[in-house]
Write an enzyme that holds these catalytic residues in place. Sequence first.
Site, mmCIF file in Angstrom:
data_model
loop_
_atom_site.group_PDB
_atom_site.id
_atom_site.type_symbol
_atom_site.label_atom_id
_atom_site.label_comp_id
_atom_site.label_asym_id
_atom_site.label_seq_id
_atom_site.Cartn_x
_atom_site.Cartn_y
_atom_site.Cartn_z
ATOM 1 C CG HIS A 1 4.223 1.031 -4.853
ATOM 2 N ND1 HIS A 1 4.612 -0.247 -4.145
ATOM 3 C CD2 HIS A 1 3.580 0.966 -6.037
ATOM 4 C CE1 HIS A 1 4.315 -1.121 -5.160
ATOM 5 N NE2 HIS A 1 3.907 -0.459 -6.369
ATOM 6 C CG HIS B 1 11.520 1.914 4.071
ATOM 7 N ND1 HIS B 1 12.321 0.909 3.789
ATOM 8 C CD2 HIS B 1 10.330 1.065 4.476
ATOM 9 C CE1 HIS B 1 11.518 -0.256 3.686
ATOM 10 N NE2 HIS B 1 10.058 0.066 3.943
ATOM 11 C CD GLU B 2 7.386 2.949 6.588
ATOM 12 O OE1 GLU B 2 6.310 2.670 5.816
ATOM 13 O OE2 GLU B 2 8.084 1.928 7.033
ATOM 14 C CG HIS C 1 6.064 1.486 1.687
ATOM 15 N ND1 HIS C 1 6.018 0.249 0.898
ATOM 16 C CD2 HIS C 1 6.831 0.908 2.754
ATOM 17 C CE1 HIS C 1 6.596 -0.812 1.327
ATOM 18 N NE2 HIS C 1 7.086 -0.368 2.639
#
Length: 671
Positions: free
Chosen positions: A468, A461-462, A465
């Site tokens: 991105h 998940h991290e 990010h």
Amino acid sequence: MTNPILAPWRTAFELPPFDMIRDDQFAPALERALEAHAAEIEAIAQEAAPPSFANVVEALEAAGEGLDKVLGVFFTVAGADSNDTREALQREFSPRLAAHFAAISSNKALYARVRALWEQRDTLDLTDEQARVLMLTHRGFVRSGAALEGAQEARMTEIKSRLASLGTQFTQNLLADERGWFMELSEADLEGLPGFVVDAARAAGQEKGVDGPVVTLSRSLIVPFLQFSPRRDLREKAYAAWAARGANGGETDNRAIAAEILALREERAKLLGYESFADYKLETEMARSPGRVRELLMAVWEPARDQAAREEAALTELMQADGVNGPLEPWDWRYYEEKHRAALHDLEEAELKPYLQLERMIEAAFACANRLFGLEFAPLDVPLYHPDARAWDVTRDGKHLAVFIGDYFARGSKRSGAWCTAIRGQAKFPETQAPIVINVCNFAKGDPALLSWDDARTLFHEFGHALHQMLSDVTYESISGTSVARDFVELPSQLYEHWLEVPEVLAEFATHAETGEPMPEALLTKLLAAAKHGTGFQTVEYVASALVDLAFHEGSAPADPMAKQAEVLAGIGMPHAIGMRHATPHFAHVFAGDGYSAGYYSYMWSEVMDADAFEAFEEAGGPFDAERAKALEAHILSTGGSAEAEDLYTAFRGRLPGVDALLRGRGLVAA
């Protein structure tokens, strides 16, 4: 001597010179940076030439380089490696920074130039990206209160300063409660705990200076303890401490702070002409209105609560078989859910965990990024802020794109949870700069470090990010990377979690810590079959928190947030045996700052998109379909906030999604 924080960083990739930075340098660096930034702002405001995009908007983009450096370094260490000095500095800096930025947003001469540009925007011959930055700049001034006058303007400044102080205090109170509590365990208390939990408890005892194992309030330790300890009395004690964070009375109690924050937010929104803080906050998000948020949450709540009721019945039956009468309690749920999963899927966490080595999961995240986007990761030997942190040079086709820093282990100086931040964002103006991106997690140490399935999902998940940020390709830093609508920012992170469940990824990287053997196909099959196990519980604890957050902000601020929380939970029929994922006194997402206030729903909003987006890969050539990966980067990962989120998603998928893919993904409806 030159302050190394403000001096040019003549280091590899212009990383902060962490080995030269001392705590006593932060305050003078901030002082000089604030003065320099204020002078830059005043020069922009008083510019004699007529306002232009270059002398107003681009000048604002270029201003504050020194301040960015100070804040990037300071808030990195304050969150990931705090100490008494840094906590005191944070309390000092928060109101000063709030006042500084309030002075900018209330600078009448500056706002007049921004407004003049906005009014003539159709004649400026701007690129799409420039037009977007102008719109966001103007909107930011208006929403910050630039149009307010007199007493209203002064009150807005007071509110911003007070909110900054309260948010800092809320965070530090929570950290103090988490750091201050631990429960010592005797050797007899370890009975029934798998080896990885015992090892983590012993490591935590060493960190606490205790001669023996302990349970702390770190999620990576307390959750497995609640999963595996057969001692119901110890589970109850640990759960009570975990649930009571921020509500223990005394100086670290957050309940009055939460009430004051909510009242100030309501006042702030009404000063700007909004009915409620939720109306103010959601105006710039994809959801747009509290009504649409509630509609989404309730569409998920009903099937989730039904599923949770079925789960509770099965767990209660297991508990009663153990000779325990009475209702299932919150400290029982995880223990009996683990037993239920083991019985239903013939799968135990202790059997799975040796295959989820931290090092191999990092490799898996990198390998997926390589197959999807062509990224390469090479370790860097550079000074960082803590020995546990490590760095990689991120390249594509031999070209440097970013520095990625991973800080994975729990420690008392680190706030709880997991997050992604950037010391420096991507930009091409005023000059090209590559991002420095950090993932911070709270995994239990071990030799080797072993993750739970939830930990592994957090890592992916991290890293979503981080992608991105690292793949951002825009001109202006203010819209780069994760500078997007709050209910869009979780799309890349939640979408990337799906690659953890791709069988070929697990087959390659889920290897046994002792034997090096890949996860047996039978175990892999059981793991993927059990992926939706417990989704009723997980969804209920999350949606309940999101509904409480929404209720706090969509009407009048409650004088007693705890009473309001109880009212909301009773109104939706919250199961007795499930606690909110984040109860009010430790709801840092909502009260540590404005980021997720009236916006905790955004994880669910983004999940609607991530479930639909991964289906796009499955409908094409599979999870590593080259065309879909190219479209994902082109329309979402590289574009930052350069367009409206709806337009970016539609460009990728051809349409906006409905809730059906999410419900299927969580197993809350028939596939």
